[in-house]
Design a protein around this motif. Structure first.
Motif, PDB file in Angstrom:
ATOM      1  N   ALA A  56       0.778  -1.266   0.091  1.00 41.09           N
ATOM      2  CA  ALA A  56      -0.014   0.130  -0.083  1.00 41.09           C
ATOM      3  C   ALA A  56       0.971   1.260   0.000  1.00 41.09           C
ATOM      4  O   ALA A  56       0.500   2.292  -0.845  1.00 41.09           O
ATOM      5  N   GLU A  57       2.000   1.228   0.801  1.00 37.33           N
ATOM      6  CA  GLU A  57       2.964   2.304   0.927  1.00 37.33           C
ATOM      7  C   GLU A  57       3.422   2.532  -0.688  1.00 37.33           C
ATOM      8  O   GLU A  57       3.456   3.448  -0.871  1.00 37.33           O
ATOM      9  N   LEU A  58       3.841   1.527  -1.137  1.00 41.16           N
ATOM     10  CA  LEU A  58       4.437   1.561  -2.565  1.00 41.16           C
ATOM     11  C   LEU A  58       3.645   2.217  -3.663  1.00 41.16           C
ATOM     12  O   LEU A  58       3.891   2.852  -4.388  1.00 41.16           O
ATOM     13  N   ALA A  59       2.236   1.649  -3.382  1.00 40.12           N
ATOM     14  CA  ALA A  59       1.216   2.262  -4.406  1.00 40.12           C
ATOM     15  C   ALA A  59       0.895   3.684  -4.272  1.00 40.12           C
ATOM     16  O   ALA A  59       0.802   4.626  -5.196  1.00 40.12           O
ATOM     17  N   LEU A  60       1.051   4.133  -2.884  1.00 44.54           N
ATOM     18  CA  LEU A  60       0.965   5.549  -2.647  1.00 44.54           C
ATOM     19  C   LEU A  60       2.111   6.234  -3.110  1.00 44.54           C
ATOM     20  O   LEU A  60       2.039   7.442  -3.871  1.00 44.54           O
ATOM     21  N   ALA A  61       3.465   5.612  -2.936  1.00 41.67           N
ATOM     22  CA  ALA A  61       4.612   6.242  -3.452  1.00 41.67           C
ATOM     23  C   ALA A  61       4.483   6.545  -4.910  1.00 41.67           C
ATOM     24  O   ALA A  61       5.022   7.592  -5.573  1.00 41.67           O
ATOM     25  N   ALA A  62       3.923   5.638  -5.647  1.00 43.97           N
ATOM     26  CA  ALA A  62       3.911   5.758  -7.270  1.00 43.97           C
ATOM     27  C   ALA A  62       2.765   6.920  -7.556  1.00 43.97           C
ATOM     28  O   ALA A  62       3.119   7.764  -8.460  1.00 43.97           O
ATOM     29  N   LEU A  63       1.577   6.954  -6.712  1.00 40.13           N
ATOM     30  CA  LEU A  63       1.019   8.132  -7.010  1.00 40.13           C
ATOM     31  C   LEU A  63       1.631   9.352  -6.731  1.00 40.13           C
ATOM     32  O   LEU A  63       1.547  10.509  -7.659  1.00 40.13           O
ATOM     33  N   ARG A  64       2.316   9.521  -5.525  1.00 44.28           N
ATOM     34  CA  ARG A  64       3.122  10.684  -5.305  1.00 44.28           C
ATOM     35  C   ARG A  64       4.194  11.013  -6.370  1.00 44.28           C
ATOM     36  O   ARG A  64       4.554  11.965  -6.596  1.00 44.28           O
ATOM     37  N   GLY A  65       4.670  10.027  -6.982  1.00 42.43           N
ATOM     38  CA  GLY A  65       5.781  10.236  -7.961  1.00 42.43           C
ATOM     39  C   GLY A  65       5.324  10.712  -9.345  1.00 42.43           C
ATOM     40  O   GLY A  65       6.005  10.848 -10.322  1.00 42.43           O
ATOM     41  N   GLY A  66       3.859  10.762  -9.531  1.00 40.83           N
ATOM     42  CA  GLY A  66       3.377  11.341 -10.866  1.00 40.83           C
ATOM     43  C   GLY A  66       2.617  10.341 -11.706  1.00 40.83           C
ATOM     44  O   GLY A  66       2.190  10.576 -12.946  1.00 40.83           O
ATOM     45  N   PHE A  67       2.662   9.084 -11.225  1.00 38.19           N
ATOM     46  CA  PHE A  67       1.969   8.030 -11.920  1.00 38.19           C
ATOM     47  C   PHE A  67       0.257   8.444 -11.689  1.00 38.19           C
ATOM     48  O   PHE A  67      -0.093   8.726 -10.628  1.00 38.19           O
ATOM     49  N   ALA A  68      -0.381   8.145 -12.713  1.00 36.30           N
ATOM     50  CA  ALA A  68      -1.860   8.373 -12.696  1.00 36.30           C
ATOM     51  C   ALA A  68      -2.642   7.295 -11.786  1.00 36.30           C
ATOM     52  O   ALA A  68      -2.321   5.956 -11.844  1.00 36.30           O
ATOM     53  N   GLU A  69      -3.625   7.644 -11.188  1.00 33.92           N
ATOM     54  CA  GLU A  69      -4.495   6.796 -10.415  1.00 33.92           C
ATOM     55  C   GLU A  69      -4.770   5.429 -11.219  1.00 33.92           C
ATOM     56  O   GLU A  69      -5.356   5.550 -12.307  1.00 33.92           O
ATOM     57  N   GLY A  70      -4.648   4.364 -10.628  1.00 37.64           N
ATOM     58  CA  GLY A  70      -5.048   3.108 -11.313  1.00 37.64           C
ATOM     59  C   GLY A  70      -3.748   2.680 -12.509  1.00 37.64           C
ATOM     60  O   GLY A  70      -4.035   1.688 -12.956  1.00 37.64           O
ATOM     61  N   GLU A  71      -2.761   3.464 -12.413  1.00 37.46           N
ATOM     62  CA  GLU A  71      -1.714   3.142 -13.562  1.00 37.46           C
ATOM     63  C   GLU A  71      -0.763   1.992 -12.844  1.00 37.46           C
ATOM     64  O   GLU A  71      -0.569   2.001 -11.661  1.00 37.46           O
ATOM     65  N   THR A  72      -0.685   1.001 -13.906  1.00 40.17           N
ATOM     66  CA  THR A  72       0.263  -0.245 -13.410  1.00 40.17           C
ATOM     67  C   THR A  72       1.921   0.373 -13.520  1.00 40.17           C
ATOM     68  O   THR A  72       2.084   0.913 -14.415  1.00 40.17           O
ATOM     69  N   VAL A  73       2.710   0.121 -12.536  1.00 40.40           N
ATOM     70  CA  VAL A  73       4.064   0.498 -12.249  1.00 40.40           C
ATOM     71  C   VAL A  73       4.796  -0.817 -12.110  1.00 40.40           C
ATOM     72  O   VAL A  73       4.581  -1.408 -10.999  1.00 40.40           O
ATOM     73  N   HIS A  74       5.919  -0.929 -12.708  1.00 40.53           N
ATOM     74  CA  HIS A  74       6.869  -1.990 -12.420  1.00 40.53           C
ATOM     75  C   HIS A  74       8.049  -1.266 -11.469  1.00 40.53           C
ATOM     76  O   HIS A  74       8.760  -0.410 -11.957  1.00 40.53           O
ATOM     77  N   VAL A  75       8.271  -1.659 -10.437  1.00 42.69           N
ATOM     78  CA  VAL A  75       9.299  -1.481  -9.536  1.00 42.69           C
ATOM     79  C   VAL A  75      10.308  -2.473  -8.822  1.00 42.69           C
ATOM     80  O   VAL A  75       9.887  -3.431  -8.789  1.00 42.69           O
ATOM     81  N   GLY A  76      11.362  -1.959  -8.668  1.00 44.43           N
ATOM     82  CA  GLY A  76      12.236  -3.105  -8.039  1.00 44.43           C
ATOM     83  C   GLY A  76      12.676  -4.032  -9.051  1.00 44.43           C
ATOM     84  O   GLY A  76      13.604  -4.993  -8.779  1.00 44.43           O
ATOM     85  N   TRP A  77      12.688  -3.619 -10.370  1.00 46.56           N
ATOM     86  CA  TRP A  77      13.367  -4.444 -11.623  1.00 46.56           C
ATOM     87  C   TRP A  77      14.696  -4.263 -11.551  1.00 46.56           C
ATOM     88  O   TRP A  77      15.323  -3.182 -10.898  1.00 46.56           O
TER      89      TRP A  77
END
Length: 161
Positions: A85-106
């Motif tokens: 949940a914190e990672l999902a919020l960090a993605a939103l804070r970083g500029g990704f659109a609400e609901g957008e899928t993001v790959h992190v930690g690759w």
């Protein structure tokens, strides 16, 4: 013998025009920006093919996949749920659109190391054949066959998928 770099280059050509996934990197703020909290910042795009991501200039091993959103205040029964949940919020804070899928930690798969016979991420040589381990408990599958199968699924998903 087919080299891994050649297999990946061939896959890139076949993927031209196919939908890509967004890549992000978790950034922890410095001392004075700590009040804003960590954020996931955009780092490009890649084709998502199972345990691999093919970017324009690299082969990557997947990490975590999250959907950017604000989970709000809620209780969590597991620490792992709280961290996602914190990672999902960090993605939103970083500029990704609400609901957008993001790959992190690759992380980057070193194709030169694979060519030397070393493992890099899920990719290694088995005999003289570049191969991929597609899950922890699975054996290895030739990289070319794995990418053929995944590209077919990406370009022509099963009905209802």
């Amino acid at each position: 013998m087919t080299d891994a770099a050649g297999v990946v280059a061939s896959a890139r050509r076949r993927l031209a025009g196919a939908p890509r996934a967004r890549l992000g990197e978790l950034v922890t703020p410095r001392l004075f920006a700590a009040a804003r909290g960590p954020r996931v910042v955009p780092r490009g795009e890649a084709w998502h093919l199972g345990v691999l991501l093919i970017a324009d200039d690299a082969l990557l091993a997947t990490g975590e996949i999250v959907r950017a959103h604000d989970p709000g205040r809620r209780g969590f029964t597991a620490q792992a749920s709280r961290e996602r949940a914190e990672l999902a919020l960090a993605a939103l804070r970083g500029g990704f659109a609400e609901g957008e899928t993001v790959h992190v930690g690759w992380h980057v798969v070193d194709l030169d190391a694979v060519a030397r016979g070393e493992a890099s991420g899920p990719v290694t040589l088995v005999g003289a054949v570049p191969s991929v381990r597609w899950s922890r408990g699975a054996g290895r599958m030739p990289l070319a066959e794995y990418l053929d199968e995944r590209i077919a699924l990406l370009l022509r998903p099963p009905q209802g998928a």
